[in-house]
Design a protein around this motif. Structure first.
Motif, short mmCIF file in Angstrom:
data_model
loop_
_atom_site.label_atom_id
_atom_site.label_comp_id
_atom_site.label_asym_id
_atom_site.label_seq_id
_atom_site.Cartn_x
_atom_site.Cartn_y
_atom_site.Cartn_z
N ILE A 45 -34.05 -23.92 16.47
CA ILE A 45 -34.20 -22.62 17.20
C ILE A 45 -32.83 -21.65 16.96
N PHE A 46 -31.93 -22.48 17.35
CA PHE A 46 -30.58 -21.74 17.53
C PHE A 46 -29.72 -21.97 16.29
N CYS A 47 -29.80 -22.99 15.47
CA CYS A 47 -28.91 -23.04 14.39
C CYS A 47 -29.16 -23.00 13.17
N CYS A 48 -29.99 -23.72 12.67
CA CYS A 48 -30.29 -23.70 10.96
C CYS A 48 -31.90 -24.30 10.82
N TRP A 49 -32.82 -23.06 10.80
CA TRP A 49 -34.16 -23.61 10.86
C TRP A 49 -34.40 -24.35 9.69
N PRO A 50 -33.95 -23.96 8.46
CA PRO A 50 -34.67 -24.80 7.35
C PRO A 50 -34.57 -26.24 7.40
N VAL A 51 -33.30 -26.81 7.86
CA VAL A 51 -33.14 -28.17 7.91
C VAL A 51 -33.83 -28.60 9.18
N GLY A 52 -33.79 -27.85 10.26
CA GLY A 52 -34.12 -28.19 11.56
C GLY A 52 -35.77 -28.32 11.60
N ILE A 53 -36.56 -27.77 11.03
CA ILE A 53 -37.98 -28.07 10.52
C ILE A 53 -38.42 -29.71 10.26
N PHE A 54 -37.30 -30.01 9.35
CA PHE A 54 -37.54 -31.64 8.81
C PHE A 54 -37.27 -32.55 10.06
N ALA A 55 -36.07 -32.01 10.81
CA ALA A 55 -35.82 -32.93 11.98
C ALA A 55 -36.96 -32.91 12.95
N VAL A 56 -37.54 -31.78 13.22
CA VAL A 56 -38.65 -31.88 14.20
C VAL A 56 -39.70 -32.71 13.44
N MET A 57 -40.10 -32.56 12.33
CA MET A 57 -41.30 -33.54 11.74
C MET A 57 -40.90 -34.90 11.81
N LYS A 58 -39.55 -35.32 11.32
CA LYS A 58 -39.31 -36.83 11.68
C LYS A 58 -39.28 -37.21 13.20
N SER A 59 -38.91 -36.29 14.17
CA SER A 59 -38.83 -36.67 15.71
C SER A 59 -40.43 -36.92 15.98
N ARG A 60 -41.50 -36.08 15.36
CA ARG A 60 -42.97 -36.34 15.62
C ARG A 60 -43.33 -37.37 14.97
N ASN A 61 -42.69 -37.72 13.90
CA ASN A 61 -43.11 -39.27 13.16
C ASN A 61 -42.80 -40.52 14.12
N VAL A 62 -41.98 -40.41 14.88
CA VAL A 62 -41.48 -41.45 15.77
C VAL A 62 -42.69 -41.86 16.69
N HIS A 63 -43.46 -40.95 17.22
CA HIS A 63 -44.51 -41.21 17.91
C HIS A 63 -45.79 -41.72 17.21
N ARG A 64 -45.88 -41.29 16.06
CA ARG A 64 -46.91 -41.81 15.01
C ARG A 64 -46.77 -43.27 14.88
N GLU A 65 -45.55 -43.59 14.48
CA GLU A 65 -45.40 -44.96 14.07
C GLU A 65 -45.24 -45.87 15.16
#
Length: 148
Positions: free
Chosen positions: A59-79
Motif C-alpha cells: 500500500i505505502f511503498c511499491c505496489w508492483p512488487v508488493g503484490i507478489f509479496a502478498v501472494m507469497k505470504s498467502r502461499n504459506v498458509h496454503r502449503e
C-alpha cells in the motif's frame, strides 16, 4: 504294445509353453473424501507469513512488487494446510525477501520524488529572484523623506 515317448520329429514345432496359473488380483479402490482433514501440525513449526508487512509495503511503498509479496505470504498458509512444511518455509522466505525489497524500492522512489520536488522548487525560487533583480535594476528609485 506300449507307446514310448520319442523326441519330436525334425522340423516340428515344440509344444507351447504354458504358464502356471496365478491367482487373479483384484485392484483395491479407496475412495477419498471431498474434504480431507487438515494435517496435524505443531503451531510452533508453522513459519511466519509476513502478511501484514507485505500488505503495508504494497500500500505505502511499491505496489508492483508488493503484490507478489502478498501472494507469497498467502502461499504459506496454503502449503501448511497441505502439510508441505518445506514449501511453507520457502514461501515464507520469499514473502520476507519481496516485502523487504518492496520497502527498499519504495524508500528509493520516495527519496527521488522528494529530491525532484526540491529541485523544482529551488528552480522556481531562483527564477523568481532573478525576476525581482531585473525590476530593481531598472530605476534606482530613492525614497524622499518628509522632513529632510
Amino acid at each position: 504294445m506300449t507307446e514310448t515317448k520319442t523326441s519330436p520329429e525334425k522340423g516340428a514345432l515344440p509344444p507351447p509353453y504354458t504358464f502356471p496359473e496365478q491367482p487373479v488380483q483384484v485392484p483395491i479402490v479407496q475412495t477419498m473424501r471431498a474434504n480431507p482433514q487438515r494435517p496435524m501440525v505443531d503451531p510452533r513449526d508453522v513459519p511466519q507469513d509476513y502478511f501484514i508487512l507485505s500488505l503495508f509495503a504494497t500500500i505505502f511503498c511499491c505496489w508492483p512488487v508488493g503484490i507478489f509479496a502478498v501472494m507469497k505470504s498467502r502461499n504459506v498458509h496454503r502449503e501448511v494446510w497441505r502439510g508441505n512444511m518445506y514449501g511453507a518455509h520457502i514461501s515464507s522466505l520469499a514473502a520476507r525477501r519481496l516485502s523487504v525489497l518492496t520497502v527498499f524500492l519504495g524508500f528509493v522512489c520516495w527519496c527521488l520524488i522528494v529530491s525532484w520536488q526540491l529541485r523544482v522548487c529551488r528552480h522556481k525560487c531562483d527564477a523568481e529572484l532573478e525576476d525581482v533583480d531585473e525590476y530593481s535594476s531598472y530605476g534606482n528609485l530613492t525614497t524622499v523623506g518628509y522632513g529632510d
